[in-house]
Design a protein around this motif. Structure first.
Motif, PDB file in Angstrom:
ATOM      1  N   THR A 234       0.832  -1.214   0.000  1.00 24.35           N
ATOM      2  CA  THR A 234       0.000   0.000   0.000  1.00 24.35           C
ATOM      3  C   THR A 234       0.861   1.257   0.000  1.00 24.35           C
ATOM      4  O   THR A 234       0.473   2.284  -0.559  1.00 24.35           O
ATOM      5  N   GLU A 283      -7.928 -12.845  -2.300  1.00 19.45           N
ATOM      6  CA  GLU A 283      -7.550 -11.460  -1.964  1.00 19.45           C
ATOM      7  C   GLU A 283      -7.733 -10.515  -3.136  1.00 19.45           C
ATOM      8  O   GLU A 283      -7.731  -9.294  -2.956  1.00 19.45           O
ATOM      9  N   LEU A 286     -10.425  -7.919  -2.758  1.00 21.17           N
ATOM     10  CA  LEU A 286     -10.222  -6.844  -1.795  1.00 21.17           C
ATOM     11  C   LEU A 286      -9.602  -5.643  -2.503  1.00 21.17           C
ATOM     12  O   LEU A 286      -9.025  -5.762  -3.589  1.00 21.17           O
ATOM     13  N   ASP A 287      -9.682  -4.502  -1.905  1.00 23.17           N
ATOM     14  CA  ASP A 287      -8.987  -3.324  -2.441  1.00 23.17           C
ATOM     15  C   ASP A 287      -7.553  -3.365  -1.933  1.00 23.17           C
ATOM     16  O   ASP A 287      -7.123  -2.561  -1.115  1.00 23.17           O
ATOM     17  N   PHE A 288      -6.793  -4.353  -2.449  1.00 21.62           N
ATOM     18  CA  PHE A 288      -5.456  -4.604  -1.893  1.00 21.62           C
ATOM     19  C   PHE A 288      -4.477  -3.490  -2.214  1.00 21.62           C
ATOM     20  O   PHE A 288      -3.410  -3.402  -1.613  1.00 21.62           O
ATOM     21  N   HIS A 290      -5.084  -0.424  -1.530  1.00 21.88           N
ATOM     22  CA  HIS A 290      -5.243   0.610  -0.504  1.00 21.88           C
ATOM     23  C   HIS A 290      -5.481   0.055   0.891  1.00 21.88           C
ATOM     24  O   HIS A 290      -5.363   0.779   1.877  1.00 21.88           O
ATOM     25  N   GLN A 291      -5.832  -1.215   1.001  1.00 18.87           N
ATOM     26  CA  GLN A 291      -6.059  -1.832   2.307  1.00 18.87           C
ATOM     27  C   GLN A 291      -4.953  -2.853   2.555  1.00 18.87           C
ATOM     28  O   GLN A 291      -4.777  -3.786   1.767  1.00 18.87           O
TER      29      GLN A 291
END
Length: 429
Positions: A234, A283, A286-288, A290-291
């Motif tokens: 991130t 995964e 997911l918004d990987f 930003h998270q």
């Protein structure tokens, strides 16, 4: 955003648009002997197609091309016809110059070509050159650029505390944006990244010397690939977004790949980034970008990307880019580089609209403390630790890529084979 992140962006070949561009280029080359000579030299001396360096191209005159342009997917924007779903130059209705070639720096291009080959009569009105970045504001102080260039080139690369290093880099990026504007700061940042990578990649040095002989620099770059550990991902995205890049498609090669990527693109400069990270299929939703991932590196085995970072450091810092992809005539460039002693690996994509391969990677020395830490944590075997300590591990590559019919996407499946082939553990019996 849909429920299927792999198809939020669906890139397709654009044969109708490619036909229009091909016809317009042929018409303009017939009127521009200097451009024809450049095209021949590019292919003969660098393996690059002139079409991959085009920034702007005039349509044949006279004639009303509106219906054909719209049918092929072009839309009017900023005084030109642009194709958002394909990789094409901006098309314009007549006017001069009729053919604009993109290079890193006009001054370097003119110096390399020599006065005899770049007289005003040949450059104007039918064709000319532009810097890779030709935007900006008249209010931008030219005096600020050297300081930004120097700051990016000399920035600390060690990453003992990645969080602190990322925070310091964000501050440096923000200062550069305030000094020279976001677009120009982005260009200067990536020029520094290419320079750092090139110094550590013999194949990149060989190709760049061929391109510098003609003065085009890395104007044919297609994408820059950063590798990141899971905890640092991130932070990498944050730095890229402060430079103005925007998240595009997510990438996952499927099966048991164990890694994925976020593709980003800069709207002002066209720079594209492939940001790789170890991850699982679940995964992907997911918004990987930003998270943060829920676990750390120690909670899971290292995949190819994670191991590369554990051995060499983060791409954003100590390791530098994993590879730079440059646009070429695929077969021609491979033959020319092989004649110069640069061997290519087997192609991992061989479609009519997309062809890709890596050059064989150079081996980098691995810091003993990194090897010891990995072995102590059980993330590599004793045999692997001995191999890396004694012989190092694969470092950086140059990627050769040929795009046809305006295709902007990537190979979601075949790329996993080449990533697996570059895993340093494969060298250990």
């Amino acid at each position: 955003m849909t429920d299927d992140p792999l198809h939020d962006f669906h890139w397709c070949a654009q044969p109708e648009a490619a036909g229009l561009v091909h016809g317009a280029l042929a018409a303009q080359l017939a009127l521009a002997p200097g451009a024809r000579r450049l095209a021949a030299r590019l292919e003969r001396e660098t393996g690059i197609r002139l079409s991959d360096l085009l920034a702007r191209l005039a349509l044949p005159s006279p004639g009303d091309h509106t219906t054909a342009l719209r049918a092929a997917g072009f839309q009017p924007a900023d005084g030109a016809w642009r194709h958002m779903a394909g990789r094409f130059p901006a098309l314009v209705d007549g006017g001069t110059p009729a053919l604009v070639v993109r290079v890193d720096q006009q001054t370097a291009f003119r110096a390399a070509q020599g006065a005899k080959s770049t007289t005003d009569a040949e450059l104007v009105p039918r064709w000319t050159v532009s810097d890779a970045w030709d935007g900006g504001s008249a209010a931008t102080p030219a005096a600020a650029e050297p300081a930004v260039v120097a700051a990016f080139a000399a920035r600390p690369r060690g990453d003992p505390d990645t969080v602190a290093a990322q925070a310091a880099l964000l501050a440096l990026v923000d200062e550069a944006v305030a000094s020279v504007g976001r677009d120009r700061a982005c260009e200067l940042f990536f020029a520094a990244e290419r320079g750092y990578w090139q110094a550590r990649c013999p194949a990149g040095q060989a190709q760049k010397s061929r391109q510098d002989a003609l003065g085009i620099g890395w104007a044919n770059h297609d994408h820059h690939t950063f590798r990141s550990s899971r905890p640092a991902f991130t932070g990498l995205i944050a730095v890229l977004e402060h430079l103005g890049l925007r998240c595009r498609e997510r990438f996952y090669p499927g099966g048991h790949a164990g890694w994925g990527a976020q593709v980003l693109e800069h709207p002002g400069t066209g720079i594209v980034v492939f940001a790789d990270v170890d991850m699982s299929a679940d995964e992907l939703r997911l918004d990987f970008a930003h998270q943060p991932f829920a676990d750390g590196e120690a909670a899971r085995p290292l995949g190819t990307v994670g191991l590369w970072c554990a051995l060499h450091g983060e791409s954003l810092f100590q390791a530098g880019l994993h590879h730079l992809a440059c646009l070429v005539d695929f077969d021609l460039a491979r033959r020319q580089l092989e004649a110069a002693g640069v061997v290519s690996m087997a192609p991992f994509t061989d479609f009519p609209f997309l062809r890709q391969c890596f050059t064989s990677g150079g081996t980098w020395t691995v810091d003993g403390a990194r090897v010891e830490r990995l072995a102590r944590s059980g993330l590599i075997t004793a045999a692997q630790a001995a191999q890396f300590a004694a012989h190092g591990a694969l470092g950086a590559h140059l990627e050769l890529i040929e795009r046809n019919q305006g295709f902007r996407g990537f190979n979601q499946t075949g790329v996993d084979a080449i990533i697996g082939a570059t895993d340093p553990r494969r060298a250990v019996g």
